[in-house]
Design a protein around this motif. Sequence first.
Motif, PDB file in Angstrom:
ATOM      1  N   GLY A   7       5.063  -9.696  -5.526  1.00 54.45           N
ATOM      2  CA  GLY A   7       5.406 -10.307  -4.130  1.00 54.45           C
ATOM      3  C   GLY A   7       4.621 -11.653  -3.923  1.00 54.45           C
ATOM      4  O   GLY A   7       4.607 -11.870  -2.612  1.00 54.45           O
ATOM      5  N   VAL A  98       0.311  -0.198  -5.145  1.00 55.65           N
ATOM      6  CA  VAL A  98      -0.169  -0.657  -3.847  1.00 55.65           C
ATOM      7  C   VAL A  98      -1.676   0.081  -3.616  1.00 55.65           C
ATOM      8  O   VAL A  98      -2.007   1.155  -4.431  1.00 55.65           O
ATOM      9  N   TYR A 116      -2.381  -2.588   0.772  1.00 60.04           N
ATOM     10  CA  TYR A 116      -2.100  -3.758   0.611  1.00 60.04           C
ATOM     11  C   TYR A 116      -1.473  -3.920  -0.867  1.00 60.04           C
ATOM     12  O   TYR A 116      -1.859  -3.116  -1.688  1.00 60.04           O
ATOM     13  N   ARG A 136      -2.398  -9.041  -0.036  1.00 63.78           N
ATOM     14  CA  ARG A 136      -2.202  -9.241   1.200  1.00 63.78           C
ATOM     15  C   ARG A 136      -1.815  -7.666   1.855  1.00 63.78           C
ATOM     16  O   ARG A 136      -1.176  -6.879   0.891  1.00 63.78           O
ATOM     17  N   SER A 137      -1.760  -7.423   3.213  1.00 62.82           N
ATOM     18  CA  SER A 137      -1.126  -6.294   3.797  1.00 62.82           C
ATOM     19  C   SER A 137       0.135  -6.151   3.518  1.00 62.82           C
ATOM     20  O   SER A 137       1.105  -7.116   3.529  1.00 62.82           O
ATOM     21  N   THR A 138       0.611  -4.847   3.268  1.00 64.66           N
ATOM     22  CA  THR A 138       2.252  -4.640   3.403  1.00 64.66           C
ATOM     23  C   THR A 138       2.489  -3.276   3.966  1.00 64.66           C
ATOM     24  O   THR A 138       1.322  -2.568   4.716  1.00 64.66           O
ATOM     25  N   SER A 139       3.551  -2.921   4.188  1.00 66.52           N
ATOM     26  CA  SER A 139       3.969  -1.469   4.719  1.00 66.52           C
ATOM     27  C   SER A 139       4.745  -0.744   3.795  1.00 66.52           C
ATOM     28  O   SER A 139       5.802  -1.398   3.212  1.00 66.52           O
TER      29      SER A 139
END
Length: 203
Positions: A7, A98, A116, A136-139
């Motif tokens: 990503g 993750v 993240y 980077r942060s993610t969900s």
Amino acid sequence: MELAAGGFSEEQFWEACAELQQPALAGADWQLLVETSGISIYRLLDKKTGLYEYKVFGVLEDCSPTLLADVYMDSDYRKQWDQYVKELYEQECNGETVVYWEVKYPFPMSNRDYVYLRQRRDLDIEGRKIHVILARSTSMPQLGERSGVIRVKQYKQSLAIESDGKKGSKVFMYYFDNPGGQIPSWLINWAAKGGNCSGSLYH
């Protein structure tokens, strides 16, 4: 902007490399916060959150680039030395690796946790070997928010490391996160300026 695996875009990796050669501090109100032992830390106020972004430049004389990058990526080793880690592990979600990390906060504040993406690439640029790590942060639905723990939803970091030409490492790091909750932004920034910055930068 073409995304690489994990990503992150190719441009993001190259931008981190470029800052090793020429720090990008012009055109914005970056302030020199600390300069000591060959390390310079700059900060820039994020007007949306009232918090600061940080850039770190410098040389670590006694740590090789490969070792530094390996240690940085080693979550199990971090759990041995970081007293603020409550839980830290990697999990495969939707074909991507993750990282889940819960951080202990002092009473009466609630713990924070991060979900993240993180990716490392070892690049060869005109004979220069540069290790680049982006996060980077993610969900992810598989890693939903937990009761009593505040999820940090704004986190990003980049790290570039190469040899200093001797036995050490030349380093660039960018860092920003927003711990959320009811902690005033001035208190978070004060804690970072007070010396906790170096520990929190080492995600």
